[in-house]
Scaffold this motif. Structure first.
Motif, PDB file in Angstrom:
ATOM      1  N   ASN A   1      66.389  61.811  47.341  1.00 47.13           N
ATOM      2  CA  ASN A   1      66.067  60.420  47.073  1.00 47.13           C
ATOM      3  C   ASN A   1      65.247  60.396  45.786  1.00 47.13           C
ATOM      4  N   LEU A   2      65.820  59.925  44.708  1.00 42.95           N
ATOM      5  CA  LEU A   2      65.171  59.930  43.405  1.00 42.95           C
ATOM      6  C   LEU A   2      64.923  58.501  42.959  1.00 42.95           C
ATOM      7  N   GLN A   3      63.688  58.232  42.541  1.00 36.10           N
ATOM      8  CA  GLN A   3      63.356  56.922  41.991  1.00 36.10           C
ATOM      9  C   GLN A   3      62.692  57.148  40.639  1.00 36.10           C
ATOM     10  N   ILE A   4      63.161  56.430  39.636  1.00 37.79           N
ATOM     11  CA  ILE A   4      62.644  56.571  38.280  1.00 37.79           C
ATOM     12  C   ILE A   4      61.973  55.264  37.878  1.00 37.79           C
ATOM     13  N   TYR A   5      60.770  55.387  37.323  1.00 35.64           N
ATOM     14  CA  TYR A   5      60.031  54.229  36.851  1.00 35.64           C
ATOM     15  C   TYR A   5      59.728  54.416  35.371  1.00 35.64           C
TER      16      TYR A   5
ATOM     17  N   SER B   1      56.281  64.498  44.089  1.00 30.12           N
ATOM     18  CA  SER B   1      57.159  64.642  45.250  1.00 30.12           C
ATOM     19  C   SER B   1      56.405  64.277  46.520  1.00 30.12           C
TER      20      SER B   1
END
Length: 79
Positions: A6-10, A67
């Motif tokens: 599950n990757l979220q980029i901000y 993480s």
């Protein structure tokens, strides 16, 4: 090759004041602790890179990697 579950980029504004050191200090206050015998779930921060296990924030190429680890029991022990 690195795979993410599950990757979220901000994206932050270029003038932000966040550093890897300040993020590391903040995340170190809430490290991951596995579920105890009476806990249904647990979450906390872990090292994003195995080669730097003491660091909760890894700075690479204008990015800070972090993480979050979670653990959920399906059936609590003793039930």
């Amino acid at each position: 090759m690195l795979w993410f579950r599950n990757l979220q980029i901000y994206a932050l504004s270029p003038d932000h004041q966040i550093t890897a050191e300040s993020v590391n200090e903040a995340l170190a206050k809430r490290p991951f602790v596995p579920c105890g015998s009476m806990d249904m779930d647990s979450c906390g921060w872990v090292a994003p890179a195995r080669h730097e296990p003491e660091s909760f924030a890894l700075a690479r190429q204008d990015a800070i990697l972090i993480s979050l680890k979670t653990q959920t029991k399906v059936i609590p022990s003793g039930a």
